[in-house]
Design an enzyme around this catalytic site. Structure first.
Site, PDB file in Angstrom:
ATOM      1  N   LYS A  25      19.747  91.754 -68.419  1.00 51.68           N
ATOM      2  CA  LYS A  25      20.159  92.923 -67.302  1.00 51.68           C
ATOM      3  C   LYS A  25      21.471  92.267 -66.860  1.00 51.68           C
ATOM      4  CE  LYS A  25      20.385  94.149 -63.295  1.00 51.68           C
ATOM      5  NZ  LYS A  25      21.763  94.364 -62.709  1.00 51.68           N
ATOM      6  N   GLU A  73      18.359  79.862 -60.739  1.00 48.46           N
ATOM      7  CA  GLU A  73      19.431  79.471 -60.527  1.00 48.46           C
ATOM      8  C   GLU A  73      20.229  80.325 -59.165  1.00 48.46           C
ATOM      9  OE1 GLU A  73      22.999  78.265 -59.748  1.00 48.46           O
ATOM     10  OE2 GLU A  73      23.519  79.254 -61.783  1.00 48.46           O
ATOM     11  N   CYS A 124      28.562  79.149 -57.304  1.00 51.97           N
ATOM     12  CA  CYS A 124      27.536  78.739 -56.556  1.00 51.97           C
ATOM     13  C   CYS A 124      27.458  77.240 -56.125  1.00 51.97           C
ATOM     14  CB  CYS A 124      25.926  78.900 -57.536  1.00 51.97           C
ATOM     15  SG  CYS A 124      26.229  78.286 -59.205  1.00 51.97           S
ATOM     16  N   GLU A 147      26.124  80.454 -47.237  1.00 49.32           N
ATOM     17  CA  GLU A 147      27.143  80.525 -48.503  1.00 49.32           C
ATOM     18  C   GLU A 147      27.870  81.634 -48.207  1.00 49.32           C
ATOM     19  OE1 GLU A 147      25.130  82.009 -52.182  1.00 49.32           O
ATOM     20  OE2 GLU A 147      26.479  80.083 -53.105  1.00 49.32           O
TER      21      GLU A 147
HETATM   22  P1  NAI Z   1      22.701  89.611 -56.286  1.00 51.18           P
HETATM   23  O1  NAI Z   1      21.491  88.394 -56.368  1.00 51.18           O
HETATM   24  O2  NAI Z   1      22.095  90.818 -55.694  1.00 51.18           O
HETATM   25  O3  NAI Z   1      22.916  90.168 -57.964  1.00 51.18           O
HETATM   26  C1  NAI Z   1      22.491  88.850 -59.040  1.00 51.18           C
HETATM   27  C2  NAI Z   1      21.747  90.096 -60.129  1.00 51.18           C
HETATM   28  O4  NAI Z   1      20.492  90.185 -59.537  1.00 51.18           O
HETATM   29  C3  NAI Z   1      22.540  91.169 -60.486  1.00 51.18           C
HETATM   30  O5  NAI Z   1      22.221  91.265 -61.738  1.00 51.18           O
HETATM   31  C4  NAI Z   1      21.634  92.067 -59.493  1.00 51.18           C
HETATM   32  O6  NAI Z   1      21.861  93.660 -60.284  1.00 51.18           O
HETATM   33  C5  NAI Z   1      20.231  91.550 -59.832  1.00 51.18           C
HETATM   34  N1  NAI Z   1      19.306  92.274 -58.711  1.00 51.18           N
HETATM   35  C6  NAI Z   1      19.682  92.469 -57.446  1.00 51.18           C
HETATM   36  N2  NAI Z   1      18.779  92.838 -56.610  1.00 51.18           N
HETATM   37  C7  NAI Z   1      17.503  93.020 -57.555  1.00 51.18           C
HETATM   38  C8  NAI Z   1      16.215  92.997 -57.476  1.00 51.18           C
HETATM   39  N3  NAI Z   1      15.566  93.667 -56.250  1.00 51.18           N
HETATM   40  N4  NAI Z   1      15.524  92.907 -58.598  1.00 51.18           N
HETATM   41  C9  NAI Z   1      15.852  92.139 -59.884  1.00 51.18           C
HETATM   42  N5  NAI Z   1      17.356  91.845 -59.776  1.00 51.18           N
HETATM   43  C10 NAI Z   1      18.167  92.303 -58.923  1.00 51.18           C
HETATM   44  O7  NAI Z   1      24.016  89.066 -55.748  1.00 51.18           O
HETATM   45  P2  NAI Z   1      25.080  89.838 -54.994  1.00 51.18           P
HETATM   46  O8  NAI Z   1      24.296  90.787 -54.353  1.00 51.18           O
HETATM   47  O9  NAI Z   1      25.811  90.349 -56.326  1.00 51.18           O
HETATM   48  O10 NAI Z   1      25.863  88.866 -54.285  1.00 51.18           O
HETATM   49  C11 NAI Z   1      25.127  88.623 -53.122  1.00 51.18           C
HETATM   50  C12 NAI Z   1      25.456  87.065 -52.600  1.00 51.18           C
HETATM   51  O11 NAI Z   1      24.645  86.536 -53.636  1.00 51.18           O
HETATM   52  C13 NAI Z   1      26.838  86.541 -52.823  1.00 51.18           C
HETATM   53  O12 NAI Z   1      27.631  86.582 -51.842  1.00 51.18           O
HETATM   54  C14 NAI Z   1      26.513  85.040 -53.131  1.00 51.18           C
HETATM   55  O13 NAI Z   1      26.390  84.171 -51.919  1.00 51.18           O
HETATM   56  C15 NAI Z   1      25.335  85.060 -54.027  1.00 51.18           C
HETATM   57  N6  NAI Z   1      25.547  84.927 -55.279  1.00 51.18           N
HETATM   58  C16 NAI Z   1      25.064  83.523 -55.817  1.00 51.18           C
HETATM   59  C17 NAI Z   1      25.285  83.711 -57.082  1.00 51.18           C
HETATM   60  C18 NAI Z   1      25.125  82.324 -57.912  1.00 51.18           C
HETATM   61  O14 NAI Z   1      25.696  82.040 -58.933  1.00 51.18           O
HETATM   62  N7  NAI Z   1      24.137  81.546 -57.533  1.00 51.18           N
HETATM   63  C19 NAI Z   1      25.839  84.747 -58.204  1.00 51.18           C
HETATM   64  C20 NAI Z   1      26.183  85.864 -57.268  1.00 51.18           C
HETATM   65  C21 NAI Z   1      25.906  86.039 -55.930  1.00 51.18           C
END
Ligand code: NAI
Ligand code: MG
Length: 506
Positions: free
Chosen positions: A202, A277, A311, A408
């Site tokens: 996904k 991660e 990250c 973060e």
């Molecule tokens: P997110 O964690 O919501 O998105 C990452 C993935 O998770 C996307 O594919 C999204 O569709 C999916 N997702 C979202 N809600 C879900 C759920 N309930 N069940 C299963 N999958 C789900 O991250 P977002 O909202 O894009 O970014 C928010 C913050 O997260 C950023 O500001 C950053 O701080 C952090 N982040 C950290 C990352 C990392 O590499 N550790 C990458 C992206 C965001």
């Protein structure tokens, strides 16, 4: 302060990408390109202009169900289940080769969908993605069990021999973020495939394009139908359906710590295996004896690379007092030199943040920092207007309890703090975070730097360098930065089960 001039329109696309975008975008289920069962689509945007680039299917639970069924079938029957490890390895290697063959196209897709400079995407994202497939291809033939001598039941007439077999865990659900769209797909897919698993991937709703192109590349390489299924859709619907799906054996997730918790909850129903991660707030420590010629550009890159949307970004800088002003001045000068622009403009060094949501999030942190008394030596505010541009920002006069220091930000925002001595208090402050993903140490003394590295509670420590990634190096987090490791030999255990088989030869 607003000395950045951002062009209003997107530079021209290459003919290959132009053509690709002109055709209908679909998701990959069971080897076929399909629309969502609901018929719904959603738009993906160029974050530098806000323009719609393409519409992609809005997959949800019904599509995840079909994808999981296809992955299950491919895991249990069909050519993938019978393929030799050597053939699997060769297939992965071919995927790596094809990624390199299409490097320009993939980098261009990253630039328009995510906003990052194309040159950076080509040198980093695409190159590392190919390397991940090439590196992992070698493991396919080297996943070995052991023969194990046993003692407890030794008795006359019993002649026991025991051996372990490492078997693929099964159908894997993989959920990835938008900061390195292609690379996160590669980090997840390559180890799952080398171990013989099948996958439902996904992708992030902000950046679906490069993974769809990768899907085409994988089919071109000869990957059988159903082995990798790629669903475009939102987290709350498609992502949640995947992480709670009863026929998925394992979930591998990269993204926010908050969603990591939701994934664990969803997976707990049937106790599927989970690797995570997640976020970070990584300390980057500069000792008074550091070589500033490498330290200043290195620390600038540690936070400003990929617009801070990493990250592992070195977002909390600790500098020994005697050189604090020099280092902050040097970093400020570096930050001011960074040229913002469209990712397709050749001399662009930093693009926009990925979305309006991230723009508001990051500028919200900047406002919070200002209101709590932090001072920006450069940047400090979003550019406003078209596109989601936030200039490189360095905050000083911070206090440990401020939100900008604790949370973060995931943008080009550094907080810099002076320290007196390398002592327990410094180590405690560096470790004072719910996260433990990465850290940096800069010093001419290898001994001192190593001692500090040993005491930092982080999965990766870089000494006199930063952001050094390699498919061979395990990467992952202590504390709330995650469970398990990506890459290297270590990642294989995310996708393997150990079976002990005992035979009585007597
Ligand atoms: P997110 O964690 O919501 O998105 C990452 C993935 O998770 C996307 O594919 C999204 O569709 C999916 N997702 C979202 N809600 C879900 C759920 N309930 N069940 C299963 N999958 C789900 O991250 P977002 O909202 O894009 O970014 C928010 C913050 O997260 C950023 O500001 C950053 O701080 C952090 N982040 C950290 C990352 C990392 O590499 N550790 C990458 C992206 C965001
Ligand atoms: Mg997009």
């Amino acid at each position: 302060m607003n000395e950045h001039v951002i062009p209003k329109t997107r530079p021209a696309l290459s003919p290959a990408v132009e053509r690709w975008l002109a055709s209908e975008r679909a998701m990959l289920i069971d080897g076929r390109w399909v629309q969502a069962q609901s018929g719904k689509t959603f738009a993906t945007h160029d974050p530098a202009t806000g323009d719609v680039i393409a519409n992609v299917p809005e997959g949800d639970k019904a599509d995840i169900d079909l994808a999981v069924k296809a992955a299950r079938r491919a895991f249990e029957t069909g050519p993938w289940a019978r393929m030799t490890p050597s053939a699997r390895g060769r297939l992965l290697h071919k995927i790596g080769d094809l990624i390199l063959e299409h490097a320009d196209e993939l980098a261009e897709l990253e630039a328009i969908d995510n906003g990052k400079p194309k040159v950076v995407a080509k040198a980093a994202d695409v190159a590392l993605s190919a390397d991940m497939f090439h590196y992992m291809s070698g493991w396919a033939t080297k996943i070995e069990g052991k023969t194990i001598p046993i003692s407890a039941l030794a008795a006359p007439g019993l002649d026991l021999v025991s051996a372990t077999r490492l078997e693929p865990i099964g159908v894997v659900g993989q959920i990835i973020p938008w900061n390195f769209p292609l690379l996160m797909a590669a980090w997840k897919l390559a180890p799952a495939l080398t171990t013989g698993c099948t996958v439902v991937l996904k992708v992030a709703e902000e950046t679906p394009l490069s993974a769809l192109r990768l899907g085409e590349i994988m089919l071109e390489a000869g990957l059988p139908a159903g082995v990798v299924n790629i669903v475009t859709g939102f987290g709350e619907t498609a992502g949640a359906a995947l992480s709670g799906h009863p026929d998925v054996d394992k979930i591998a997730f990269t993204g926010s710590t908050e969603v990591g918790r939701l994934i664990v909850r969803a997976a707990s129903n049937d106790l599927k295996k989970v690797s995570l991660e997640l976020g970070g707030k990584s300390p980057n420590i500069v000792l008074g004896d550091a070589d500033l010629d490498i330290t200043i550009p290195g620390c600038a890159a540690s936070i400003f690379f990929n617009h801070g949307q990493c990250c592992n970004a070195g977002s909390r800088l600790f500098v020994q007092k005697n050189i604090f002003d020099r280092v902050v001045e040097g970093l400020t000068a570096e930050a001011r030199k960074i040229k913002l622009g469209h990712g397709l403009t050749e001399d662009t060094q930093m693009g926009p943040l990925v979305s309006q949501v991230q723009y508001e999030r990051v500028t919200g942190y900047l406002a919070s920092g200002r209101s709590e008394g932090a001072r920006a030596t450069c940047g400090g505010e979003g550019l406003g207007g078209q596109g989601y541009f936030v200039p490189p920002t360095i905050l000083v006069d911070t206090k440990p309890e401020m939100k900008v220091v604790r949370e973060e930000i995931f943008g080009p925002v550094l907080v810099a703090t002076p320290f007196d001595e390398v002592d327990d208090a410094l180590i405690a402050e560096a470790n004072n975070s719910v996260y433990g993903l990465a850290a940096g140490v800069w010093s001419r003394s290898q001994g001192k730097a190593q001692q500090i590295a040993h005491r930092l509670r982080a999965g990766t420590v870089w000494i006199n360098c930063y952001h050094v990634f390699d498919a061979a190096l395990p990467f992952g987090g202590y504390k709330q930065s995650g469970w398990g490791r990506e890459m290297g030999q270590a990642v294989l255990s995310n996708y393997l089960e150990t079976k002990a088989i005992t035979t009585n030869l007597g």
